[in-house]
Each structure stands twice: as C-alpha cells, then as structure tokens.
Design a protein around this motif. Structure first.
Motif, PDB file in Angstrom:
ATOM      1  N   MET A 120       3.499  15.977  -2.984  1.00 65.55           N
ATOM      2  CA  MET A 120       3.697  15.713  -4.409  1.00 65.55           C
ATOM      3  C   MET A 120       3.847  17.009  -5.206  1.00 65.55           C
ATOM      4  O   MET A 120       4.667  17.076  -6.123  1.00 65.55           O
ATOM      5  CB  MET A 120       2.569  14.835  -4.939  1.00 65.55           C
TER       6      MET A 120
ATOM      7  N   PHE B   7       5.239  17.673  -9.070  1.00 68.58           N
ATOM      8  CA  PHE B   7       4.057  17.261  -9.828  1.00 68.58           C
ATOM      9  C   PHE B   7       3.144  18.470 -10.002  1.00 68.58           C
ATOM     10  O   PHE B   7       3.065  19.338  -9.127  1.00 68.58           O
ATOM     11  CB  PHE B   7       3.323  16.118  -9.115  1.00 68.58           C
TER      12      PHE B   7
ATOM     13  N   VAL C 221      -2.538  16.611  -8.987  1.00 67.12           N
ATOM     14  CA  VAL C 221      -2.645  15.494  -8.050  1.00 67.12           C
ATOM     15  C   VAL C 221      -4.124  15.285  -7.756  1.00 67.12           C
ATOM     16  O   VAL C 221      -4.823  16.217  -7.356  1.00 67.12           O
ATOM     17  CB  VAL C 221      -1.883  15.776  -6.729  1.00 67.12           C
TER      18      VAL C 221
ATOM     19  N   ALA D 206      -0.969  11.349 -10.087  1.00 66.22           N
ATOM     20  CA  ALA D 206      -0.299  12.641 -10.262  1.00 66.22           C
ATOM     21  C   ALA D 206       0.339  12.716 -11.643  1.00 66.22           C
ATOM     22  O   ALA D 206       0.712  11.699 -12.225  1.00 66.22           O
ATOM     23  CB  ALA D 206       0.749  12.834  -9.175  1.00 66.22           C
TER      24      ALA D 206
END
Length: 84
Positions: A53, A58, A61, A82
């Motif tokens: 991620m 992102f 997370v 996230a």
C-alpha cells in the motif's frame, strides 16, 4: 470431515510457510465416486500489505483485528485502513 445425506467431505489443511498459503485438499465422496480438489488461499501478513500500500502511494497504513481491536496472532481477520 462433514457427512450429509450419505455424501462425505474431508478437508486436509496445511500452511506452506515458503509461499504464505493455506493449502487445502478437499476429498469428496458422492454416490460412490471419489474426487479430490486442491485449492489454496494466500495469507498476507500486515508488513506485506503495508509495504504494497505504501508503494501504491498511500501515506499511512494501520491494521486492526476483528471489531477494530488490536491485531494479534489470534485475530481471525485483519482490517487495514489506509490514507493518502
């Protein structure tokens, strides 16, 4: 093992630590015929999901267990939240 109406299903599970997969061999006996069906489910760890991620863009997370509590080794589910 589950038996219903004369049919029988036997499942054998094993964890393949090299691939992170739960490997299942399901043997079904129905009307005197036997068939075996293999399947697997990939079990991702939080560090793997987090890294994927973050690589996808992102910026934060976080992981939680079922019902939003702490993620533990006994958690049946992993909830990942996230943000960008």
């Amino acid at each position: 093992m589950v038996e219903r109406g004369g049919d029988l299903v036997v499942e054998r599970h094993r964890l393949d630590l090299e691939t992170g997969r739960n490997v299942v061999e399901r043997t079904i006996v129905r009307d005197g015929h036997v068939r075996t069906v293999p399947s697997f489910v990939r079990l991702f760890t939080f560090p793997e999901v987090r890294d994927l991620m973050l690589a996808a863009g992102f910026t934060s997370v976080h992981a939680f267990g079922a019902e939003g509590g702490p993620l533990t080794i006994d958690s049946r589910r992993m909830i990942v939240v996230a943000g960008r």
